[in-house]
Design a protein around this motif. Structure first.
Motif, short mmCIF file in Angstrom:
data_model
loop_
_atom_site.label_atom_id
_atom_site.label_comp_id
_atom_site.label_asym_id
_atom_site.label_seq_id
_atom_site.Cartn_x
_atom_site.Cartn_y
_atom_site.Cartn_z
N ARG A 51 11.55 -9.48 14.70
CA ARG A 51 11.31 -8.33 13.83
C ARG A 51 11.05 -7.08 14.67
O ARG A 51 10.27 -7.11 15.61
CB ARG A 51 10.08 -8.62 12.96
CG ARG A 51 9.75 -7.55 11.91
CD ARG A 51 8.60 -8.07 11.07
NE ARG A 51 8.09 -7.17 10.07
CZ ARG A 51 8.40 -7.23 8.77
NH1 ARG A 51 9.28 -8.10 8.34
NH2 ARG A 51 7.84 -6.41 7.91
N ASN A 55 8.26 -2.15 12.07
CA ASN A 55 8.25 -2.61 10.67
C ASN A 55 6.91 -3.30 10.38
O ASN A 55 6.68 -4.43 10.80
CB ASN A 55 9.43 -3.58 10.45
CG ASN A 55 9.66 -3.87 8.99
OD1 ASN A 55 8.95 -3.37 8.12
ND2 ASN A 55 10.64 -4.70 8.70
N PRO A 56 6.02 -2.62 9.65
CA PRO A 56 4.66 -3.14 9.47
C PRO A 56 4.59 -4.35 8.56
O PRO A 56 5.55 -4.68 7.86
CB PRO A 56 3.93 -1.95 8.85
CG PRO A 56 4.99 -1.12 8.20
CD PRO A 56 6.24 -1.33 8.97
N THR A 110 -1.96 3.71 7.39
CA THR A 110 -2.12 2.99 6.12
C THR A 110 -1.84 1.50 6.30
O THR A 110 -1.18 1.10 7.27
CB THR A 110 -1.13 3.53 5.07
OG1 THR A 110 0.17 3.48 5.65
CG2 THR A 110 -1.47 4.94 4.67
N CYS A 112 -0.84 -2.25 4.05
CA CYS A 112 -0.38 -2.91 2.82
C CYS A 112 -1.28 -4.11 2.54
O CYS A 112 -1.50 -4.93 3.44
CB CYS A 112 1.03 -3.45 3.04
SG CYS A 112 2.33 -2.34 2.51
N PRO A 135 4.65 -11.16 7.09
CA PRO A 135 5.91 -10.76 6.46
C PRO A 135 6.56 -12.02 5.91
O PRO A 135 5.97 -13.11 5.97
CB PRO A 135 6.71 -10.23 7.64
CG PRO A 135 6.26 -11.07 8.80
CD PRO A 135 4.83 -11.49 8.51
N SER A 136 7.76 -11.91 5.38
CA SER A 136 8.47 -13.10 4.93
C SER A 136 8.83 -13.99 6.13
O SER A 136 9.06 -13.48 7.23
CB SER A 136 9.73 -12.69 4.17
OG SER A 136 10.45 -11.73 4.92
N ARG A 188 8.90 -0.17 -2.69
CA ARG A 188 9.84 -1.30 -2.79
C ARG A 188 9.71 -1.89 -4.18
O ARG A 188 8.63 -2.33 -4.57
CB ARG A 188 9.50 -2.36 -1.74
CG ARG A 188 10.36 -3.60 -1.84
CD ARG A 188 10.14 -4.57 -0.69
NE ARG A 188 8.93 -5.35 -0.83
CZ ARG A 188 8.50 -6.23 0.05
NH1 ARG A 188 9.17 -6.42 1.17
NH2 ARG A 188 7.40 -6.92 -0.16
N SER A 215 9.36 3.29 3.16
CA SER A 215 8.63 2.19 3.75
C SER A 215 9.46 1.74 4.94
O SER A 215 10.65 1.47 4.78
CB SER A 215 8.51 1.07 2.72
OG SER A 215 7.81 0.00 3.27
N GLY A 217 10.16 -0.79 6.62
CA GLY A 217 10.99 -1.98 6.57
C GLY A 217 12.28 -1.80 5.79
O GLY A 217 13.25 -2.52 5.99
P1 AMP Z 1 8.13 -8.27 4.30
O1 AMP Z 1 6.85 -8.93 3.94
O2 AMP Z 1 8.89 -8.96 5.37
O3 AMP Z 1 8.96 -8.02 3.11
O4 AMP Z 1 7.74 -6.86 4.91
C1 AMP Z 1 6.70 -6.06 4.45
C2 AMP Z 1 7.17 -4.80 3.81
O5 AMP Z 1 6.05 -3.95 3.58
C3 AMP Z 1 8.14 -4.00 4.67
O6 AMP Z 1 9.15 -3.45 3.87
C4 AMP Z 1 7.25 -2.93 5.27
O7 AMP Z 1 7.93 -1.77 5.64
C5 AMP Z 1 6.27 -2.66 4.13
N1 AMP Z 1 5.01 -2.11 4.64
C6 AMP Z 1 4.06 -2.75 5.33
N2 AMP Z 1 3.04 -1.93 5.65
C7 AMP Z 1 3.35 -0.71 5.16
C8 AMP Z 1 2.70 0.57 5.16
N3 AMP Z 1 1.51 0.75 5.75
N4 AMP Z 1 3.32 1.60 4.54
C9 AMP Z 1 4.51 1.42 3.92
N5 AMP Z 1 5.17 0.23 3.89
C10 AMP Z 1 4.62 -0.82 4.50
#
Ligand code: AMP
Ligand code: MG
Length: 307
Positions: A51, A55-56, A110, A112, A135-136, A188, A215, A217
């Protein structure tokens, strides 16, 4: 590295506290978890998945009380959404505190946060005690795993442990909403629909081009099978030698016919992975209506088409 399978939550939690990775089930998709407070452990997620570091990750909790350990500020909008939608398929973006290492948020101020509702996920997170960044549990750019077998397919030899659970009920990732703005912004689309969110917080901002990476990712190619994905209108003619998913019933070599958008969402990633196993080169997906879960479906289909 040998990848072990377990059904024991205690074994999985012990591994997290020892600084190791564990793939675990949730009601959306399987996650690949590490102790969110442990920078070295979180680094392993990026290596195992391939990854990109910008990508957070989403931080998973089992109790609303844990939000105070992660966030420095929770806006009134975030509070409302947490009250109404946690536990569930909603991820809120709030301001992070200093305990969360920068690697988790890719340097963003920030973070999530999500509280899954699947009982085995809750039990696992409760035993961990610490928040779990995840993440996934797929290889980067591949469709998210909705069964433990999918996780094993992608991660065999790359992670030490998979907590086996049921097939994922929803099959698409959580809805992500930025609650740091006065009017919350949809980052998303996901299992929790815009309509449901608006009932809780009133108007939300839906950027015209979510794919333009508000976002981080969302800018990457994602959710993709090896074959080429084509979007098609309902009932359009398609070649026989291809795969199909949608509501109609065309004559094709391999197809999944669904009755509802929810069923479409639940089966999409499974279908993509099945297409890969069958070596199918062209995959036709019927365009869903852009409302409810259909919005999230369309978003994933558009990502899957990108090359
Ligand atoms: P995934 O769990 O693999 O789908 O990835 C987590 C998703 O959350 C990705 O699309 C990231 O870009 C998004 N995400 C995680 N942290 C943040 C944040 N602080 N701000 C915006 N988006 C985030
Ligand atoms: Mg993912």
């Amino acid at each position: 590295m040998k990848t072990k399978l377990t059904t024991r939550v205690s074994e999985a939690a012990k591994a997290i506290l020892a600084g190791n990775l564990v793939a675990f089930p949730t009601e959306t998709v399987y996650g690949l978890g590490a102790n969110a407070f442990d920078e070295r452990a979180v680094k392993k997620i990026f290596v195992a998945k391939g990854r990109p570091a910008d990508n957070p990750l989403i931080v998973h909790i089992w109790s609303k009380k844990q939000i105070a350990e992660i966030a420095s500020e929770v806006s009134p909008v975030a509070k409302k959404l947490v009250y109404k939608c946690f536990p569930g398929q909603l991820t809120v973006v709030v301001k992070k505190n200093a305990r969360i290492p920068n690697i988790v948020t890719a340097g963003l101020p920030t973070v999530c946060i999500r509280m899954p509702s699947l009982p085995i996920a809750c039990a696992f997170l409760k035993q961990c005690g610490v928040p779990v960044a995840a993440p996934s549990a797929n290889l980067s750019s591949k469709p998210s795993p909705t069964t433990w077998q999918h996780v094993l397919h992608d991660m065999d030899g790359r992670i030490p442990l998979i907590l086996k659970g049921p097939k994922c009920e929803h099959g698409l990732e959580s809805t992500v909403i930025d609650c740091t703005k006065k009017i919350p912004v949809l980052l998303r689309p996901g299992a929790v629909t815009v309509e449901e969110l608006e009932e809780v917080v009133g108007r939300i901002n839906i950027p015209i081009a979510i794919k333009k990476a508000l976002s981080p990712g969302m800018k990457y190619r994602h959710y993709s099978p090896n074959g080429k994905v084509h979007l098609m209108k309902r009932g359009a003619k398609i070649p026989f030698n291809c795969a199909f998913i949608g509501f109609s019933n065309p004559k094709t070599a391999y197809k999944i016919k669904v009755k509802t958008a929810a069923e479409y969402a639940k089966k999409l990633y499974w279908f993509f992975r099945e297409c890969d196993l069958r070596g199918i080169e062209n995959i036709y997906a019927e365009i869903p209506e852009k409302k409810g879960v259909g919005r999230a479906l369309l978003n994933r289909l558009e990502k899957a088409m990108a090359r």
